[in-house]
Design an enzyme around this catalytic site. Structure first.
Site, PDB file in Angstrom:
ATOM      1  N   LYS A 272      -1.873 -46.124 -27.165  1.00  0.00           N
ATOM      2  CA  LYS A 272      -1.627 -45.031 -26.213  1.00  0.00           C
ATOM      3  C   LYS A 272      -1.752 -43.681 -26.923  1.00  0.00           C
ATOM      4  CE  LYS A 272       2.149 -42.910 -23.495  1.00  0.00           C
ATOM      5  NZ  LYS A 272       3.517 -43.063 -22.941  1.00  0.00           N
ATOM      6  N   ASP A 277       3.351 -35.385 -23.684  1.00  0.00           N
ATOM      7  CA  ASP A 277       3.799 -35.920 -22.404  1.00  0.00           C
ATOM      8  C   ASP A 277       4.887 -35.035 -21.810  1.00  0.00           C
ATOM      9  OD1 ASP A 277       4.432 -37.395 -20.196  1.00  0.00           O
ATOM     10  OD2 ASP A 277       5.349 -39.073 -21.291  1.00  0.00           O
ATOM     11  N   LYS A 284       9.524 -33.729 -17.120  1.00  0.00           N
ATOM     12  CA  LYS A 284      10.688 -34.192 -17.875  1.00  0.00           C
ATOM     13  C   LYS A 284      11.693 -33.054 -18.020  1.00  0.00           C
ATOM     14  CE  LYS A 284       8.335 -37.540 -20.890  1.00  0.00           C
ATOM     15  NZ  LYS A 284       9.070 -38.740 -20.471  1.00  0.00           N
ATOM     16  N   ASP A 354       5.042 -39.303 -14.621  1.00  0.00           N
ATOM     17  CA  ASP A 354       5.562 -39.503 -15.978  1.00  0.00           C
ATOM     18  C   ASP A 354       5.351 -40.942 -16.467  1.00  0.00           C
ATOM     19  OD1 ASP A 354       6.716 -38.792 -18.348  1.00  0.00           O
ATOM     20  OD2 ASP A 354       8.790 -38.810 -17.600  1.00  0.00           O
ATOM     21  N   GLU A 356       2.663 -42.357 -17.218  1.00  0.00           N
ATOM     22  CA  GLU A 356       1.240 -42.117 -17.449  1.00  0.00           C
ATOM     23  C   GLU A 356       0.634 -43.032 -18.501  1.00  0.00           C
ATOM     24  OE1 GLU A 356       3.570 -40.599 -19.024  1.00  0.00           O
ATOM     25  OE2 GLU A 356       2.809 -40.776 -21.065  1.00  0.00           O
ATOM     26  N   ARG A 358       0.929 -46.247 -18.990  1.00  0.00           N
ATOM     27  CA  ARG A 358       0.376 -47.471 -18.408  1.00  0.00           C
ATOM     28  C   ARG A 358      -0.935 -47.195 -17.676  1.00  0.00           C
ATOM     29  NH1 ARG A 358       5.817 -48.384 -15.027  1.00  0.00           N
ATOM     30  NH2 ARG A 358       6.605 -47.316 -16.888  1.00  0.00           N
TER      31      ARG A 358
HETATM   32  N1  BES Z   1       6.378 -41.422 -23.232  1.00  0.00           N
HETATM   33  C1  BES Z   1       7.363 -41.842 -22.307  1.00  0.00           C
HETATM   34  C2  BES Z   1       8.303 -42.890 -22.875  1.00  0.00           C
HETATM   35  C3  BES Z   1       9.191 -42.479 -24.027  1.00  0.00           C
HETATM   36  C4  BES Z   1      10.486 -42.095 -23.793  1.00  0.00           C
HETATM   37  C5  BES Z   1       8.742 -42.538 -25.324  1.00  0.00           C
HETATM   38  C6  BES Z   1      11.303 -41.746 -24.839  1.00  0.00           C
HETATM   39  C7  BES Z   1       9.566 -42.185 -26.390  1.00  0.00           C
HETATM   40  C8  BES Z   1      10.843 -41.794 -26.135  1.00  0.00           C
HETATM   41  C9  BES Z   1       6.700 -42.442 -21.061  1.00  0.00           C
HETATM   42  O1  BES Z   1       5.476 -41.896 -20.715  1.00  0.00           O
HETATM   43  C10 BES Z   1       7.612 -42.199 -19.917  1.00  0.00           C
HETATM   44  O2  BES Z   1       7.819 -41.079 -19.582  1.00  0.00           O
HETATM   45  N2  BES Z   1       8.132 -43.274 -19.327  1.00  0.00           N
HETATM   46  C11 BES Z   1       9.013 -43.177 -18.216  1.00  0.00           C
HETATM   47  C12 BES Z   1       8.575 -44.172 -17.173  1.00  0.00           C
HETATM   48  C13 BES Z   1       9.299 -44.039 -15.869  1.00  0.00           C
HETATM   49  C14 BES Z   1       8.897 -42.751 -15.178  1.00  0.00           C
HETATM   50  C15 BES Z   1       8.984 -45.219 -15.008  1.00  0.00           C
HETATM   51  C16 BES Z   1      10.417 -43.490 -18.708  1.00  0.00           C
HETATM   52  O3  BES Z   1      10.570 -44.406 -19.506  1.00  0.00           O
HETATM   53  O4  BES Z   1      11.345 -42.805 -18.298  1.00  0.00           O
HETATM   54 ZN    ZN Z   2       4.394 -41.042 -22.221  1.00  0.00          ZN
HETATM   55 MN    MN Z   3       5.695 -40.186 -19.485  1.00  0.00          MN
END
Ligand code: BES
Ligand code: ZN
Ligand code: MN
Length: 506
Positions: A272, A277, A284, A354, A356, A358
């Site tokens: 990835k 992000d 966020k 968010d 993204e 996947r």
């Molecule tokens: N990059 C984040 C996941 C992440 C969170 C990595 C904390 C490192 C530390 C990912 O893109 C994300 O935002 N995931 C969301 C998914 C949700 C919206 C279903 C998450 O985990 O909150």
């Molecule tokens: Zn991310």
């Molecule tokens: Mn994200």
């Protein structure tokens, strides 16, 4: 830092610091530490009796030699309890001792071959661990420090050389081999760290692709980089949809190592590559958002791994794939409710912009399937849920076969990076049903890491596959052993060991 081996006696070393060791509970040191203690007229034993030196894991005691040895200072590194001793201890202890030596201003350091004498471990593995510990523990990201920073740390204090001094000449060849392998492993991990620590304004997708090109050139690998026009033409609507809100357009990187021309089988490593992000329109919260410059750690790890494989040359074919984009909110960004089309024609309703990672991996997986790569292993900072589930101590992964799962677990153990298998739960895919498209990008609230894995599984189909979610382990907030603050480089060394193991088995 130059790392080398020398046959001789550590008490004769004129390095500016020498590193010896001590197990917890030992009151009169033996071996090389004993010889140094003797030269110091029992100075080390006296400090043990005083209770100042305990030999605890992570403890490094500085003893000045005051002219009794050619070296001005001795570092006594605690190895912890003898029963708990493993190769991981060597890596950590050398990392900690190296930083301590650096703090004294020493430019040249000599060390004994920890682990080989007292614990009887394989000299080559010990030397590899010493090289990894020194290079990883000594890592600093100082590109943007001018000197005179508020932390007061001055530039120019790097250690120039580390010499492993071993009295048994018969071990020199094995030590040299171990050093060479350790240097490649640690350098790969440090390349990952360099990319992950780089601020997002300096590392948009095009710059990540340029780094990949440098790595490919250095290791003699084939590389192709697709720009936004080419990946739009290829039908990668999921990757384009994530990157469309940013002025820095997406890229698609394909890097190839061909080490087994007699075979048609090709292993796929996918990473990835979200260079930042923000969450996009589903933005966020501000607190901690700066850490999202590291949301391309999976990409960095697979690129560095492929570089290392190009250097180590095992008999295997490997294709590394990196979809990379910046996830930003803007007037052109994808909105919640939008539908995008992946490369295989499947439509995705974007519920949360968010989620993204996947999306961009979906297109990469479609491409990997088109190229018939197997197994596919994807590596991603994918979910906050995984970080909450396992914390910083283990990296979670999912696998469709025990063979790949065991390979990853063993490779992790060998690298000192614990890997923990999580369950794929097909029923959670029900939560991904969309009213308007073939699938939506978020599912049930609970078990978020598993829902994300099932989303990817939908695109993987029947291909042998593993998914590594390193969201909890890509960064460290502490300095400890081989870890320094910032990117850990996880799971680079695990992936290298996995590929080497897979090559040896097939
Ligand atoms: N990059 C984040 C996941 C992440 C969170 C990595 C904390 C490192 C530390 C990912 O893109 C994300 O935002 N995931 C969301 C998914 C949700 C919206 C279903 C998450 O985990 O909150
Ligand atoms: Zn991310
Ligand atoms: Mn994200």
């Amino acid at each position: 830092m130059d790392i080398k081996v020398e046959s001789g006696d550590i008490t004769k070393s004129a390095a500016k610091a020498i590193i010896v060791n001590l197990f917890q509970g030992v009151t009169s040191p033996g071996g090389a530490t004993g010889a140094v203690d003797k030269a110091l007229d029992g100075g080390i034993a006296a400090l043990i009796a005083e209770g100042e030196i305990k030999g605890k894991r992570g403890e490094v005691a500085l003893v000045h030699s005051l002219g009794k040895l050619p070296t001005p200072r001795v570092l006594v590194a605690g190895l912890g309890k003898q029963d708990d001793f493993t190769i991981d201890v060597i890596r950590d202890v050398v990392g900690t001792a190296l930083r301590r030596a650096r703090a004294t201003g020493a430019k040249t350091v000599a060390t004994i071959l920890h682990g080989a004498g007292i614990a009887g471990l394989d000299p080559e593995e010990c030397a590899q661990a010493i090289a990894e510990g020194a290079l990883m523990g000594g890592y600093r990201f100082r590109k943007y420090k001018n000197g005179g920073s508020v932390d007061g740390e001055e530039a120019g204090s790097d250690i120039e050389s580390l010499t492993i001094v071993e009295s048994d000449k018969g071990k020199a060849a094995a030590i040299k081999k171990g050093i060479e392998r350790g240097q490649i492993m640690a350098q790969a991990a440090n390349f990952t760290r360099d990319m992950a620590n780089e601020p997002a304004n300096e590392l948009p997708p095009s710059a990540l692709a340029a780094r990949a090109q440098e790595l490919a050139k250095d290791a003699g690998l084939e590389i192709e980089v697709w720009d936004e026009k080419k990946l739009t033409a290829a039908g990668m609507g999921a990757l384009m949809g994530v990157g469309i809100g940013s002025v820095a357009p997406p890229r698609f990187i394909i890097m190839k190592y061909k080490g087994d021309p007699s075979s048609k089988k090709v292993l796929g490593l996918l990473g990835k590559g979200i260079t930042f992000d923000s969450g996009g329109i589903s933005i966020k919260p501000a607190a901690g958002m700066e850490a999202m410059k590291g949301d391309m750690s999976g990409a960095a790890a697979v690129l560095s791994t492929t570089w290392a494989i190009g250097k180590l040359k095992p008999k295997i074919n490997l294709t590394c794939i990196v979809p990379t984009a910046e996830n930003m909110p803007s007037g052109s960004a994808t909105r919640p409710g939008d539908v995008v089309r992946a490369m295989n024609g499947k439509t995705i309703e974007v519920i949360n912009t968010d989620a993204e990672g996947r999306l961009i991996l979906a297109d990469a997986i479609c491409y990997a399937n088109q190229e018939k790569l197997s197994p596919i292993i994807d590596v991603a900072t994918l979910t906050g849920a995984m970080q909450i589930a396992l914390g910083p101590g283990a990296t979670g992964f999912f696998a469709t076969t025990d063979e790949v799962a065991n390979g990853l677990t063993e490779a992790g153990a060998k690298s000192g990076e614990q890997m923990w298998r999580m369950p794929l739960i097909g029923a959670y895919a029900e939560g991904l049903r969309s009213n308007v498209a073939d699938i939506k990008n978020t599912g049930l609230r609970n078990g978020g890491a598993i829902s994300a894995a099932e989303f990817l599984h939908f695109f993987v189909g029947d291909t042998e596959w593993a998914h590594i979610d390193m969201a909890g382990t890509d960064e460290s907030d502490k300095e400890k052993g081989v870890w320094v603050k910032g990117s850990t480089g996880i799971p680079t060394r695990t992936l290298i060991n996995f590929v080497l193991g897979w090559a040896a088995k097939k």
